[in-house]
Structures are given as C-alpha cells and as structure tokens.
Write an enzyme that holds these catalytic residues in place. Structure first.
Site, short mmCIF file in Angstrom:
data_model
loop_
_atom_site.label_atom_id
_atom_site.label_comp_id
_atom_site.label_asym_id
_atom_site.label_seq_id
_atom_site.Cartn_x
_atom_site.Cartn_y
_atom_site.Cartn_z
N HIS A 139 0.81 -1.21 0.00
CA HIS A 139 0.00 0.00 0.00
C HIS A 139 0.85 1.26 0.00
O HIS A 139 1.96 1.31 0.51
CB HIS A 139 -0.92 0.01 1.21
CG HIS A 139 -0.19 0.07 2.52
ND1 HIS A 139 0.14 1.24 3.14
CD2 HIS A 139 0.28 -0.93 3.31
CE1 HIS A 139 0.78 0.99 4.26
NE2 HIS A 139 0.88 -0.33 4.40
N HIS A 148 11.47 -0.87 -13.07
CA HIS A 148 11.24 -2.30 -13.27
C HIS A 148 11.28 -2.97 -11.91
O HIS A 148 12.30 -2.95 -11.23
CB HIS A 148 12.30 -2.89 -14.19
CG HIS A 148 12.13 -4.35 -14.47
ND1 HIS A 148 12.96 -5.04 -15.33
CD2 HIS A 148 11.24 -5.29 -14.02
CE1 HIS A 148 12.59 -6.32 -15.40
NE2 HIS A 148 11.55 -6.48 -14.59
#
Length: 214
Positions: A139, A148
C-alpha cells in the site's frame, strides 16, 4: 479493475525480444489483436516474433506514430525511456488476468503487470513501468516512470522508487524507504534505508557498491 484497453481491441508492440513475448501473451489472452510489431533491429529478434517492422530510432521520419496504441516491450529501462521520448503515440497497458490490482491504485500508460503480481491500495505506478511476475507492491507506494520491479521482489508499505530504477529479482524493501532514480537494487538485496540517485545496492543488509554521476 476495469480492462485498460476495452475501447480498442487492437494494439501495437515496440520490441520483439523475449520480454515482448510475455507482453504479447498477456494482451492476446485479454482479447487484443497485435496489429503491428516494431523493433530497432528486426533481423535479430526473438524466433517467435513474426512480421517485424523496423523501429523509430534510426527511421523516425518513416515511423507511423498515429494509429493503434503502443506498448514499448523493451526490458532495459533506459531504452524504454529513450523510445518513449521520440514516439508521438498513444499508449496502452497490459495487465495479466491473474494480477491483483487494487481499485484505488493508479497505473500509468504503457505499464505492464505480469502474472501473479500484486499492487495494493493507494499505490501509484508511473508510465512504462514493468511489474514483473509475482512481484508484490504494498500500500501507498510510489513507483516512478520506466522502473522495473523484478519477479518476486517485495516492496512494503510507503516505499518510493525513483524513475528508471531496477529492483532485482527477490529483493525486499522495508517500509518507508525511498530509493532514488536510476538505481540498481541487486537480486536478493534487503534494502533497510534510503538509497540516493544513480546508486547500486547489493547484499543483506543492502550496501552501496557504486554511485554514478548523472
């Protein structure tokens, strides 16, 4: 999460290596047609890539910028950034059906999310990002453009990852850590504290082994 390409079932892929094969499979299973494939070196593409057209970096004037949306299917972050800078296209997204993406998260254009990845609530993922197989982003994360997140990497809550940074396979980042732009976090690294821009970190606990100039 709503299908990101529901209003246009055709899409183009820029890049014809192995990474593009994963993106292609995600798109095809989601019901899309690959209308064109481009690569800067069409003579050296993956054996499964067919009918590859020459890309834009050496033939910019001839590239068809208008048309179906594009996904830049290139694994190297700096190459994706360079290609995105010169293309004047709209971009799609590729999100695997098995990925779990919170409805309160935001996914930027050109981003791909592969099988088994998890993106938890209130996370913002930038443009042209790779969230690779089985990666976990918890979160309130902020993931910069062209980053990436490699397979099985785990980012805890409130983590920030800068533009162009590569988080290696199986790396772990503890809560509240800020990683700068264009960094490399080695495979299996445990990141316990903030990381400055242009830095390479490896090990458990993670240690800086190199810092580059811009």
């Amino acid at each position: 999460m709503n299908n990101p390409n529901k209003d246009n079932k055709k899409i183009r892929i820029y890049g014809a290596g192995g990474h593009s094969q994963v993106i292609k499979e995600v798109l095809v299973k989601n019901g899309y047609t690959i209308s064109d494939t481009f690569d800067d070196k069409p003579e050296t593409v993956h054996y499964a890539s067919k009918n590859v057209n020459v890309g834009a970096r050496e033939h910019l004037a001839d590239f068809p910028h208008e048309g179906d949306p594009v996904i830049i299917a290139v694994g190297i972050n700096s190459d994706r950034a360079e290609i995105a800078k010169i293309l004047k296209c709209s971009y799609g997204k590729a999100i695997h059906k098995s990925a779990i993406v919170s409805e309160t998260s935001k996914i930027g254009d050109g981003t791909v999310v592969f099988a088994g990845a998890i993106i938890q609530p209130n996370t913002t993922v930038g443009k042209h990002v790779i969230v690779n197989t089985g990666a976990s982003i918890d979160h309130d994360n902020i993931i910069g453009d062209f980053a990436h997140i490699s397979p099985k990497a785990a980012l805890c809550g409130h983590v920030e990852v800068g533009e162009g940074t590569h988080i290696g396979v199986g790396a772990v980042v503890i809560p509240l850590v800020k990683i700068g732009k264009w960094c490399t976090i080695g495979a299996g690294t445990i990141v316990l504290k903030d990381v400055p821009d242009y830095t390479t970190v490896v090990g458990n606990p993670g240690k800086i082994i190199k810092t580059l100039k811009k």
